[in-house]
Design a protein around this motif. Structure first.
Motif, PDB file in Angstrom:
ATOM      1  N   PRO A  19      -4.840 -30.038  15.612  1.00 13.13           N
ATOM      2  CA  PRO A  19      -5.736 -30.849  16.435  1.00 13.13           C
ATOM      3  C   PRO A  19      -7.099 -31.042  15.769  1.00 13.13           C
ATOM      4  O   PRO A  19      -7.558 -30.200  14.995  1.00 13.13           O
ATOM      5  CB  PRO A  19      -5.860 -30.039  17.735  1.00 13.13           C
ATOM      6  N   GLU A  20      -7.743 -32.159  16.097  1.00 18.40           N
ATOM      7  CA  GLU A  20      -9.074 -32.454  15.575  1.00 18.40           C
ATOM      8  C   GLU A  20     -10.101 -31.512  16.199  1.00 18.40           C
ATOM      9  O   GLU A  20      -9.937 -31.078  17.335  1.00 18.40           O
ATOM     10  CB  GLU A  20      -9.452 -33.905  15.889  1.00 18.40           C
ATOM     11  N   ARG A  21     -11.161 -31.243  15.469  1.00 17.59           N
ATOM     12  CA  ARG A  21     -12.248 -30.422  15.991  1.00 17.59           C
ATOM     13  C   ARG A  21     -13.009 -31.214  17.051  1.00 17.59           C
ATOM     14  O   ARG A  21     -13.282 -32.398  16.873  1.00 17.59           O
ATOM     15  CB  ARG A  21     -13.203 -30.009  14.884  1.00 17.59           C
ATOM     16  N   LYS A  22     -13.366 -30.533  18.133  1.00 19.98           N
ATOM     17  CA  LYS A  22     -14.142 -31.175  19.190  1.00 19.98           C
ATOM     18  C   LYS A  22     -15.617 -31.142  18.820  1.00 19.98           C
ATOM     19  O   LYS A  22     -16.086 -30.236  18.130  1.00 19.98           O
ATOM     20  CB  LYS A  22     -13.898 -30.467  20.511  1.00 19.98           C
ATOM     21  N   ALA A  23     -16.360 -32.120  19.330  1.00 16.06           N
ATOM     22  CA  ALA A  23     -17.770 -32.230  19.002  1.00 16.06           C
ATOM     23  C   ALA A  23     -18.614 -31.201  19.738  1.00 16.06           C
ATOM     24  O   ALA A  23     -19.694 -30.847  19.287  1.00 16.06           O
ATOM     25  CB  ALA A  23     -18.270 -33.636  19.314  1.00 16.06           C
ATOM     26  N   THR A  24     -18.167 -30.740  20.888  1.00 15.67           N
ATOM     27  CA  THR A  24     -18.940 -29.794  21.678  1.00 15.67           C
ATOM     28  C   THR A  24     -18.208 -28.464  21.782  1.00 15.67           C
ATOM     29  O   THR A  24     -17.026 -28.362  21.489  1.00 15.67           O
ATOM     30  CB  THR A  24     -19.177 -30.345  23.096  1.00 15.67           C
ATOM     31  N   GLY A  25     -18.932 -27.462  22.245  1.00 14.24           N
ATOM     32  CA  GLY A  25     -18.315 -26.155  22.462  1.00 14.24           C
ATOM     33  C   GLY A  25     -18.380 -25.273  21.228  1.00 14.24           C
ATOM     34  O   GLY A  25     -19.015 -25.590  20.224  1.00 14.24           O
ATOM     35  N   ARG A  26     -17.690 -24.157  21.331  1.00 14.81           N
ATOM     36  CA  ARG A  26     -17.664 -23.195  20.235  1.00 14.81           C
ATOM     37  C   ARG A  26     -16.886 -23.779  19.065  1.00 14.81           C
ATOM     38  O   ARG A  26     -15.816 -24.360  19.252  1.00 14.81           O
ATOM     39  CB  ARG A  26     -16.974 -21.926  20.716  1.00 14.81           C
ATOM     40  N   PRO A  27     -17.404 -23.610  17.845  1.00 14.72           N
ATOM     41  CA  PRO A  27     -16.654 -24.129  16.696  1.00 14.72           C
ATOM     42  C   PRO A  27     -15.335 -23.374  16.533  1.00 14.72           C
ATOM     43  O   PRO A  27     -15.314 -22.143  16.550  1.00 14.72           O
ATOM     44  CB  PRO A  27     -17.577 -23.888  15.504  1.00 14.72           C
ATOM     45  N   PRO A  28     -14.234 -24.086  16.391  1.00  9.45           N
ATOM     46  CA  PRO A  28     -12.939 -23.414  16.280  1.00  9.45           C
ATOM     47  C   PRO A  28     -12.740 -22.779  14.910  1.00  9.45           C
ATOM     48  O   PRO A  28     -13.436 -23.092  13.946  1.00  9.45           O
ATOM     49  CB  PRO A  28     -11.940 -24.552  16.497  1.00  9.45           C
ATOM     50  N   THR A  29     -11.769 -21.899  14.846  1.00  9.85           N
ATOM     51  CA  THR A  29     -11.382 -21.291  13.576  1.00  9.85           C
ATOM     52  C   THR A  29     -10.776 -22.362  12.684  1.00  9.85           C
ATOM     53  O   THR A  29     -10.042 -23.230  13.156  1.00  9.85           O
ATOM     54  CB  THR A  29     -10.347 -20.181  13.829  1.00  9.85           C
ATOM     55  N   ASP A  30     -11.098 -22.320  11.412  1.00  8.80           N
ATOM     56  CA  ASP A  30     -10.545 -23.275  10.462  1.00  8.80           C
ATOM     57  C   ASP A  30      -9.020 -23.144  10.454  1.00  8.80           C
ATOM     58  O   ASP A  30      -8.478 -22.050  10.271  1.00  8.80           O
ATOM     59  CB  ASP A  30     -11.126 -23.008   9.075  1.00  8.80           C
ATOM     60  N   ALA A  31      -8.329 -24.252  10.665  1.00 12.78           N
ATOM     61  CA  ALA A  31      -6.867 -24.237  10.792  1.00 12.78           C
ATOM     62  C   ALA A  31      -6.202 -23.764   9.502  1.00 12.78           C
ATOM     63  O   ALA A  31      -5.193 -23.060   9.545  1.00 12.78           O
ATOM     64  CB  ALA A  31      -6.357 -25.615  11.176  1.00 12.78           C
ATOM     65  N   ARG A  32      -6.756 -24.131   8.353  1.00 16.41           N
ATOM     66  CA  ARG A  32      -6.145 -23.720   7.087  1.00 16.41           C
ATOM     67  C   ARG A  32      -6.247 -22.209   6.893  1.00 16.41           C
ATOM     68  O   ARG A  32      -5.275 -21.561   6.495  1.00 16.41           O
ATOM     69  CB  ARG A  32      -6.789 -24.445   5.919  1.00 16.41           C
ATOM     70  N   VAL A  33      -7.407 -21.651   7.206  1.00 12.50           N
ATOM     71  CA  VAL A  33      -7.590 -20.207   7.077  1.00 12.50           C
ATOM     72  C   VAL A  33      -6.675 -19.476   8.071  1.00 12.50           C
ATOM     73  O   VAL A  33      -6.037 -18.478   7.725  1.00 12.50           O
ATOM     74  CB  VAL A  33      -9.070 -19.828   7.312  1.00 12.50           C
ATOM     75  N   ALA A  34      -6.601 -19.990   9.299  1.00  9.50           N
ATOM     76  CA  ALA A  34      -5.747 -19.362  10.317  1.00  9.50           C
ATOM     77  C   ALA A  34      -4.283 -19.429   9.906  1.00  9.50           C
ATOM     78  O   ALA A  34      -3.540 -18.446  10.040  1.00  9.50           O
ATOM     79  CB  ALA A  34      -5.952 -20.040  11.665  1.00  9.50           C
ATOM     80  N   PHE A  35      -3.848 -20.578   9.395  1.00 11.23           N
ATOM     81  CA  PHE A  35      -2.449 -20.717   8.987  1.00 11.23           C
ATOM     82  C   PHE A  35      -2.139 -19.818   7.791  1.00 11.23           C
ATOM     83  O   PHE A  35      -1.058 -19.230   7.717  1.00 11.23           O
ATOM     84  CB  PHE A  35      -2.119 -22.173   8.669  1.00 11.23           C
ATOM     85  N   ASN A  36      -3.088 -19.678   6.867  1.00 14.95           N
ATOM     86  CA  ASN A  36      -2.889 -18.754   5.751  1.00 14.95           C
ATOM     87  C   ASN A  36      -2.796 -17.319   6.245  1.00 14.95           C
ATOM     88  O   ASN A  36      -2.054 -16.504   5.685  1.00 14.95           O
ATOM     89  CB  ASN A  36      -3.997 -18.905   4.715  1.00 14.95           C
TER      90      ASN A  36
END
Length: 125
Positions: A19-36
């Motif tokens: 999913p795309e990063r949302k403009a507001t709220g807490r910054p999500p964990t980087d998907a590539r780092v999480a998948f690794n």
């Protein structure tokens, strides 16, 4: 590139499934780092609590694993990477090898017990 991480070509193949990063709220964990991090756990067989800090907090990574597994994202990733490997002729689609070896064990190792019936001398009187 670490041994358990995706290459840049593999990441380019699957990055649009997240999913795309949302403009507001807490910054999500980087998907590539999480998948690794998920790949590291699956490759090593370690408990989630032993996930190295470079991948983020283990609860976050496990939560993403559970979410992506539940909504079919991991299946889509696997299908896309498999297709890319077959199309790139890394995997020969005509030849598949299956290990048919058998490891024998004693019958008692499988819970079958030993030959004969053991009797307790005190209960047989």
């Amino acid at each position: 590139m670490a041994r358990h991480s995706l290459s840049n070509d593999q990441w380019e193949c699957i990055k649009d499934l997240f999913p795309e990063r949302k403009a507001t709220g807490r910054p999500p964990t980087d998907a590539r780092v999480a998948f690794n991090g998920i790949l590291w756990i699956l490759r090593t067989g370690s408990p989630w609590r032993d996930l190295p800090e470079e991948f983020g907090h283990w609860r976050t990574i496990y939560g993403l694993f559970d979410k992506w597994n539940g909504d079919g994202t991991l299946d889509a990733i696997l299908d896309r990477l498999r297709t890319a490997h077959i199309d790139g002729e890394v995997i020969d689609n005509d030849l598949w090898c299956i290990d048919g070896s058998v490891t024998r064990a004693h019958r008692c190792a499988g819970g079958g017990g030993k030959k004969g019936i053991r009797t307790n001398q005190l209960t047989m009187r």
